[in-house]
Scaffold this motif. Sequence first.
Motif, short mmCIF file in Angstrom:
data_model
loop_
_atom_site.label_atom_id
_atom_site.label_comp_id
_atom_site.label_asym_id
_atom_site.label_seq_id
_atom_site.Cartn_x
_atom_site.Cartn_y
_atom_site.Cartn_z
N GLN A 18 0.92 -1.26 0.20
CA GLN A 18 0.10 -0.16 0.20
C GLN A 18 1.02 1.35 -0.42
O GLN A 18 0.64 2.49 -0.29
CB GLN A 18 -0.68 -0.21 0.97
N ILE A 19 1.68 1.62 0.95
CA ILE A 19 2.59 2.19 0.92
C ILE A 19 3.94 2.48 -0.07
O ILE A 19 3.37 3.49 -1.21
CB ILE A 19 3.86 2.42 1.81
N GLY A 20 3.97 1.16 -1.30
CA GLY A 20 4.31 1.50 -2.31
C GLY A 20 3.57 1.81 -3.64
O GLY A 20 3.89 2.70 -4.28
N LEU A 21 2.33 0.93 -3.63
CA LEU A 21 0.94 2.23 -4.47
C LEU A 21 0.79 3.24 -3.98
O LEU A 21 0.72 4.14 -5.09
CB LEU A 21 -0.46 1.14 -4.03
N THR A 22 0.43 4.11 -3.14
CA THR A 22 0.75 5.41 -2.46
C THR A 22 2.08 6.58 -3.06
O THR A 22 1.42 7.34 -3.46
CB THR A 22 0.99 5.77 -1.48
N VAL A 23 3.73 5.85 -2.94
CA VAL A 23 4.40 6.61 -3.68
C VAL A 23 4.16 7.06 -5.13
O VAL A 23 4.62 7.87 -5.73
CB VAL A 23 5.97 5.91 -3.39
N LEU A 24 3.94 5.43 -5.83
CA LEU A 24 3.54 5.42 -7.01
C LEU A 24 2.41 6.44 -7.20
O LEU A 24 2.98 7.38 -8.51
CB LEU A 24 3.56 4.19 -7.19
N LYS A 50 2.46 13.89 -9.74
CA LYS A 50 3.64 15.31 -9.70
C LYS A 50 4.30 14.83 -11.56
O LYS A 50 4.33 16.09 -12.22
CB LYS A 50 5.18 14.78 -9.51
N ALA A 51 4.30 13.53 -12.21
CA ALA A 51 4.89 13.98 -13.87
C ALA A 51 3.65 13.76 -14.36
O ALA A 51 3.66 14.78 -15.88
CB ALA A 51 4.91 12.11 -14.05
N VAL A 52 2.43 13.87 -14.68
CA VAL A 52 0.98 14.21 -15.33
C VAL A 52 1.17 14.93 -14.74
O VAL A 52 0.80 16.02 -15.89
CB VAL A 52 0.52 13.10 -14.99
N PHE A 53 0.38 15.52 -13.98
CA PHE A 53 -0.78 17.03 -13.66
C PHE A 53 -0.24 18.17 -12.66
O PHE A 53 0.04 19.28 -12.80
CB PHE A 53 -1.69 16.38 -13.10
N GLY A 54 1.76 17.54 -12.28
CA GLY A 54 2.17 19.00 -11.75
C GLY A 54 1.77 18.93 -10.18
O GLY A 54 1.63 17.71 -9.69
N SER A 55 2.43 20.49 -9.51
CA SER A 55 2.58 19.95 -8.04
C SER A 55 0.92 19.70 -7.89
O SER A 55 0.81 19.41 -6.59
CB SER A 55 2.96 20.73 -7.62
N SER A 78 -2.00 18.92 -8.38
CA SER A 78 -3.44 17.34 -8.43
C SER A 78 -3.41 16.00 -7.86
O SER A 78 -1.62 16.20 -7.41
CB SER A 78 -3.54 17.37 -10.13
N GLU A 79 -3.84 15.90 -7.22
CA GLU A 79 -3.46 14.47 -6.16
C GLU A 79 -4.58 13.36 -6.61
O GLU A 79 -4.88 12.87 -5.70
CB GLU A 79 -3.49 14.83 -5.27
N PHE A 80 -4.59 13.56 -8.58
CA PHE A 80 -5.40 12.15 -8.88
C PHE A 80 -5.19 11.19 -8.16
O PHE A 80 -6.35 9.92 -7.92
CB PHE A 80 -5.87 12.57 -10.14
N PHE A 81 -4.49 10.58 -8.89
CA PHE A 81 -4.27 9.07 -8.40
C PHE A 81 -4.33 9.09 -7.19
O PHE A 81 -4.31 7.83 -6.90
CB PHE A 81 -2.55 8.87 -9.93
N ASN A 82 -2.85 10.06 -6.21
CA ASN A 82 -3.03 9.58 -4.75
C ASN A 82 -4.89 9.34 -4.77
O ASN A 82 -4.77 8.54 -3.49
CB ASN A 82 -2.75 10.87 -4.02
N ALA A 83 -5.51 10.19 -4.90
CA ALA A 83 -6.87 9.59 -4.17
C ALA A 83 -7.30 8.75 -4.68
O ALA A 83 -8.44 8.30 -4.44
CB ALA A 83 -7.64 10.94 -4.66
N CYS A 84 -7.27 8.03 -5.99
CA CYS A 84 -7.20 6.90 -6.69
C CYS A 84 -7.07 5.70 -5.29
O CYS A 84 -7.81 5.25 -5.01
CB CYS A 84 -7.75 6.91 -8.28
#
Length: 147
Positions: free
Chosen positions: A62-68, A74-79, A81-87
């Motif tokens: 779970q920690i690994g998925l959160t870091v990823l 950061k790579a897709v949206f910049g600083s 957005s937290e879209f993937f992190n929220a997902c």
Amino acid sequence: MENNIKLDNATPPPLPGSTMANNHNAEENYGIIDWFKKSMKNYTNLSGRARRKEFWYFVLVQIGLTVLAMILDKAVFGSESEFFNACVAFGMLVPSITVCVRRLHDTGRSGWWLLLAAVPLIGFIMLLVFFAIETNSKTNQWGPPAK
């Protein structure tokens, strides 16, 4: 000639109802991903038990998925957005709660002890200790020992 079943690390665990006498032999060969998959398959099960290994490997993945997810954000949206992190956070919410409850069951405690997380600092430390202690080796109301 002996009919010994030995599994190597690449062999997936046996299917339910297979000829293997007990699943504990198969769990000896589980890797990190196998333990994570076991937790995810049991995400609706609040009545069982989860051994320490299952719980901590789940937390590690779970920690690994959160870091990823944070790196992807950061790579897709910049600083901003937290879209993937929220997902990842929403997707792992229920499985995280259930694996915590099953881990508490494995130590002989009710899942209601998870509410200690609401107590700042002290609750977190107490839960960390509960999650880290050895499995209760006796059968309890949530079933036989996980190992």
